[in-house]
Scaffold this motif. Structure first.
Motif, PDB file in Angstrom:
ATOM      1  N   LEU A  57       0.814  -1.211   0.000  1.00 35.71           N
ATOM      2  CA  LEU A  57       0.000   0.000   0.000  1.00 35.71           C
ATOM      3  C   LEU A  57       0.852   1.268   0.000  1.00 35.71           C
ATOM      4  O   LEU A  57       0.373   2.344  -0.362  1.00 35.71           O
ATOM      5  N   GLY A  58       2.131   1.131   0.407  1.00 34.55           N
ATOM      6  CA  GLY A  58       3.031   2.284   0.353  1.00 34.55           C
ATOM      7  C   GLY A  58       3.465   2.639  -1.054  1.00 34.55           C
ATOM      8  O   GLY A  58       3.890   3.762  -1.327  1.00 34.55           O
ATOM      9  N   LEU A  59       3.367   1.659  -1.977  1.00 40.79           N
ATOM     10  CA  LEU A  59       3.614   1.871  -3.413  1.00 40.79           C
ATOM     11  C   LEU A  59       5.041   2.334  -3.738  1.00 40.79           C
ATOM     12  O   LEU A  59       5.291   2.812  -4.844  1.00 40.79           O
ATOM     13  N   GLY A  60       5.958   2.217  -2.781  1.00 39.32           N
ATOM     14  CA  GLY A  60       7.333   2.641  -3.035  1.00 39.32           C
ATOM     15  C   GLY A  60       7.521   4.145  -3.053  1.00 39.32           C
ATOM     16  O   GLY A  60       8.598   4.646  -3.387  1.00 39.32           O
ATOM     17  N   LEU A  61       6.474   4.889  -2.638  1.00 33.35           N
ATOM     18  CA  LEU A  61       6.519   6.346  -2.751  1.00 33.35           C
ATOM     19  C   LEU A  61       7.412   6.996  -1.694  1.00 33.35           C
ATOM     20  O   LEU A  61       7.898   8.104  -1.899  1.00 33.35           O
ATOM     21  N   VAL A  62       7.623   6.335  -0.569  1.00 27.50           N
ATOM     22  CA  VAL A  62       8.499   6.908   0.460  1.00 27.50           C
ATOM     23  C   VAL A  62       9.923   7.039  -0.068  1.00 27.50           C
ATOM     24  O   VAL A  62      10.573   8.077   0.116  1.00 27.50           O
ATOM     25  N   THR A  63      10.414   5.987  -0.732  1.00 29.68           N
ATOM     26  CA  THR A  63      11.763   6.034  -1.312  1.00 29.68           C
ATOM     27  C   THR A  63      11.865   7.148  -2.348  1.00 29.68           C
ATOM     28  O   THR A  63      12.840   7.909  -2.373  1.00 29.68           O
ATOM     29  N   ALA A  64      10.843   7.252  -3.202  1.00 29.96           N
ATOM     30  CA  ALA A  64      10.835   8.298  -4.233  1.00 29.96           C
ATOM     31  C   ALA A  64      10.812   9.689  -3.607  1.00 29.96           C
ATOM     32  O   ALA A  64      11.549  10.591  -4.025  1.00 29.96           O
ATOM     33  N   LEU A  65       9.966   9.851  -2.579  1.00 31.80           N
ATOM     34  CA  LEU A  65       9.843  11.159  -1.926  1.00 31.80           C
ATOM     35  C   LEU A  65      11.138  11.546  -1.219  1.00 31.80           C
ATOM     36  O   LEU A  65      11.574  12.697  -1.293  1.00 31.80           O
ATOM     37  N   ASP A  81       4.404  20.194  -2.574  1.00 27.44           N
ATOM     38  CA  ASP A  81       3.604  19.612  -3.668  1.00 27.44           C
ATOM     39  C   ASP A  81       3.879  18.119  -3.812  1.00 27.44           C
ATOM     40  O   ASP A  81       2.950  17.321  -3.978  1.00 27.44           O
ATOM     41  N   ASN A  82       5.139  17.742  -3.748  1.00 24.65           N
ATOM     42  CA  ASN A  82       5.508  16.329  -3.893  1.00 24.65           C
ATOM     43  C   ASN A  82       4.846  15.468  -2.822  1.00 24.65           C
ATOM     44  O   ASN A  82       4.379  14.359  -3.095  1.00 24.65           O
ATOM     45  N   LEU A  83       4.815  15.983  -1.594  1.00 21.58           N
ATOM     46  CA  LEU A  83       4.149  15.255  -0.506  1.00 21.58           C
ATOM     47  C   LEU A  83       2.665  15.069  -0.797  1.00 21.58           C
ATOM     48  O   LEU A  83       2.126  13.961  -0.667  1.00 21.58           O
ATOM     49  N   LEU A  84       1.998  16.149  -1.181  1.00 19.23           N
ATOM     50  CA  LEU A  84       0.554  16.087  -1.435  1.00 19.23           C
ATOM     51  C   LEU A  84       0.236  15.171  -2.615  1.00 19.23           C
ATOM     52  O   LEU A  84      -0.763  14.432  -2.583  1.00 19.23           O
ATOM     53  N   TYR A  85       1.077  15.196  -3.642  1.00 16.63           N
ATOM     54  CA  TYR A  85       0.870  14.300  -4.779  1.00 16.63           C
ATOM     55  C   TYR A  85       1.044  12.840  -4.361  1.00 16.63           C
ATOM     56  O   TYR A  85       0.282  11.961  -4.788  1.00 16.63           O
ATOM     57  N   ALA A  86       2.049  12.586  -3.525  1.00 20.31           N
ATOM     58  CA  ALA A  86       2.295  11.217  -3.066  1.00 20.31           C
ATOM     59  C   ALA A  86       1.123  10.699  -2.232  1.00 20.31           C
ATOM     60  O   ALA A  86       0.710   9.541  -2.368  1.00 20.31           O
ATOM     61  N   ILE A  87       0.578  11.555  -1.369  1.00 17.58           N
ATOM     62  CA  ILE A  87      -0.579  11.160  -0.551  1.00 17.58           C
ATOM     63  C   ILE A  87      -1.791  10.899  -1.437  1.00 17.58           C
ATOM     64  O   ILE A  87      -2.544   9.931  -1.228  1.00 17.58           O
ATOM     65  N   LEU A  91      -3.886   7.321  -1.746  1.00 20.87           N
ATOM     66  CA  LEU A  91      -5.316   7.149  -1.472  1.00 20.87           C
ATOM     67  C   LEU A  91      -6.059   6.572  -2.673  1.00 20.87           C
ATOM     68  O   LEU A  91      -6.893   5.665  -2.533  1.00 20.87           O
ATOM     69  N   VAL A  92      -5.732   7.070  -3.852  1.00 19.54           N
ATOM     70  CA  VAL A  92      -6.445   6.630  -5.056  1.00 19.54           C
ATOM     71  C   VAL A  92      -6.140   5.172  -5.399  1.00 19.54           C
ATOM     72  O   VAL A  92      -7.030   4.405  -5.753  1.00 19.54           O
ATOM     73  N   VAL A  93      -4.886   4.787  -5.267  1.00 19.42           N
ATOM     74  CA  VAL A  93      -4.472   3.437  -5.666  1.00 19.42           C
ATOM     75  C   VAL A  93      -4.605   2.418  -4.534  1.00 19.42           C
ATOM     76  O   VAL A  93      -5.044   1.286  -4.748  1.00 19.42           O
ATOM     77  N   SER A  94      -4.257   2.817  -3.326  1.00 15.52           N
ATOM     78  CA  SER A  94      -4.150   1.856  -2.228  1.00 15.52           C
ATOM     79  C   SER A  94      -5.485   1.449  -1.615  1.00 15.52           C
ATOM     80  O   SER A  94      -5.614   0.328  -1.110  1.00 15.52           O
ATOM     81  N   GLY A 125      -6.388  -2.661   7.772  1.00 15.50           N
ATOM     82  CA  GLY A 125      -6.565  -1.211   7.623  1.00 15.50           C
ATOM     83  C   GLY A 125      -5.403  -0.402   8.164  1.00 15.50           C
ATOM     84  O   GLY A 125      -5.200   0.755   7.761  1.00 15.50           O
ATOM     85  N   VAL A 126      -4.622  -0.993   9.063  1.00 16.41           N
ATOM     86  CA  VAL A 126      -3.442  -0.308   9.611  1.00 16.41           C
ATOM     87  C   VAL A 126      -2.459   0.043   8.498  1.00 16.41           C
ATOM     88  O   VAL A 126      -1.759   1.058   8.571  1.00 16.41           O
ATOM     89  N   SER A 127      -2.423  -0.766   7.455  1.00 11.53           N
ATOM     90  CA  SER A 127      -1.467  -0.559   6.360  1.00 11.53           C
ATOM     91  C   SER A 127      -1.671   0.776   5.655  1.00 11.53           C
ATOM     92  O   SER A 127      -0.699   1.444   5.274  1.00 11.53           O
ATOM     93  N   LEU A 128      -2.926   1.181   5.469  1.00 15.56           N
ATOM     94  CA  LEU A 128      -3.192   2.457   4.806  1.00 15.56           C
ATOM     95  C   LEU A 128      -2.738   3.616   5.682  1.00 15.56           C
ATOM     96  O   LEU A 128      -2.133   4.580   5.185  1.00 15.56           O
TER      97      LEU A 128
END
Length: 415
Positions: A57-65, A81-87, A91-94, A125-128
């Motif tokens: 559910l993290g989608l690898g976005l933490v490493t990218a961010l 902006d990068n943070l808000l886009y990652a969030i 939400l949309v995918v996870s 649900g903890v994962s999200l």
């Protein structure tokens, strides 16, 4: 920030992380008071799945961010902006993925033990919440706000621990799960408050969103799949035994030893989390990067050896003074040996990421997986619970050999 300030910052961050993680592991150990040894095994299998879900559910976005926001010349508006886009992407995918995972648990796809499937269903649900929390922490980390991160985590853990004592006393495993949700919700709120002065309200630009998505798709994708494969491989034998008829009492002892040894991961994860942004900063000057990397890797290995010796010596002395089942002592040795060997390549993974070699981690796990699946099936089938310990040791040895080869190859190419 000068070298002295960074060292003080690191020391405070390490100490607070030990305290924070310590509360978490004491919580798991105290859980033994409220539930049976067999149920400890059920919880351990369930929470191994949760670790996989956290990555998925993290989608690898933490490493990218972390990588993109650690660049020194990036302005604060773009960081926000990068943070808000990652969030938004999370939400949309996870959320749809989460519903699929819960459906699979309710249908009994994760284990032959119904109680394990029920726990997974309740805790998924903890994962999200973890995914969003991790992004907020990465944002704070890009500003070197390690004191803020530590303070927030400590507060949420203390509240979660109090909730654990009250809820677990009254409702056992179900109360334990409720306390985790309470802790994560508190952490989410405090992280948003902690980021409030570095999140800037701007109109969401589809062009900037698309640019962020395309730019970081490769980093996040390879990070996601390499971490997903790595964590799945790490716990593969645990997942396999979940489908077998096994001695639940012996597996409970193994799970107790695993909980104790998992505390050692505090050293690994804290070091990785702290040094990744620093490696990214130094990656443009290979001489500086090399000196920095070799220094921290040497210290990390020396500390790991010392911790391994201390833990096993302490466990042996405790077994002489207090009656502790011999199985627990043996499993502590095997599992801590796996951890010690993993310390020889743990920093190589983030080293490759800092050099822009994100794909290499993925290819390493992809190469290891087929060999590991076959050997794990054989070892668990032959040795049952002991096979889980042997399988973890085999995985670490394979990973060590592969990562040493890939790191050397990529490092030479970079030079």
């Amino acid at each position: 920030m000068n070298l002295v300030s960074r060292n003080i910052n690191l020391l405070l961050f390490l100490l607070s992380n030990f305290l924070i993680k310590g509360i978490g592991y004491i919580t798991q150990l105290l859980l033994i008071v409220f539930i049976s040894v067999e149920e400890i095994g059920y919880v351990r299998i369930s929470f191994n799945y949760l670790e996989v879900f956290n990555i998925l559910l993290g989608l690898g976005l933490v490493t990218a961010l972390l990588q993109v926001n650690s660049i020194s010349w990036i302005d604060e508006n773009e960081k926000s902006d990068n943070l808000l886009y990652a969030i938004t992407i999370t939400l949309v995918v996870s959320v749809p993925i989460l519903f699929v995972l819960i459906y699979m648990a309710s249908s009994g796809h994760y284990s032959s033990v119904e109680r394990v499937n029920n726990i997974i269903c309740y805790v998924s649900g903890v994962s999200l919440l973890t995914a969003i929390n991790s992004l907020l922490i990465a944002h704070l980390q890009s500003y070197d706000r390690f004191k803020t991160i530590s303070k927030i985590q400590l507060q949420s853990k203390i509240i979660g621990f109090i909730a654990f004592l009250i809820c677990s006393w009254n409702w056992g495993i179900d109360g334990f799960i409720i306390s985790i949700y309470i802790s994560m919700i508190v952490s989410l709120y405090l992280n948003f408050v902690g980021c409030s002065d570095i999140i800037y309200k701007r109109t969401i630009s589809f062009h900037r969103f698309k640019k962020f998505f395309v730019k970081n798709l490769s980093i996040s994708s390879y990070s996601l799949f390499s971490n997903l494969l790595g964590t799945t491989n790490k716990y593969l034998s645990m997942f396999i035994i979940g489908y077998y008829s096994f001695d639940e009492y012996i597996f409970g002892y193994f799970s107790i030893a695993l909980i104790i040894v998992l505390a050692l991961d505090i050293i690994t994860t804290t070091t990785q989390q702290f040094y990744l942004p620093k490696m990214v900063e130094k990656s443009k000057n290979m001489n500086e990067w090399t000196k920095f990397y070799l220094g921290i890797e040497y210290k990390f290995i020396v500390i790991s050896i010392a911790v391994f010796i201390f833990l096993n010596l302490f466990a042996y002395i405790c077994s002489l003074v207090v009656h502790i089942n011999d199985l627990i002592i043996r499993y502590i040795f095997l599992l801590s040996l796996s951890w010690l060997l993993s310390s020889f390549y743990s920093l190589k993974g983030i080293g490759l990421i800092s050099l822009g070699k994100v794909k290499s981690n993925f290819y390493a796990q992809l190469f290891i997986t087929p060999f590991y699946i076959i050997s794990s099936l054989y070892l668990v089938d032959l040795f049952e619970v002991d096979g889980v310990a042997y399988s973890r040791l085999l995985y670490v040895i394979l990973s060590l050999l592969v990562f040493m080869y890939i790191f050397k190859k990529n490092y030479v190419q970079k030079n």
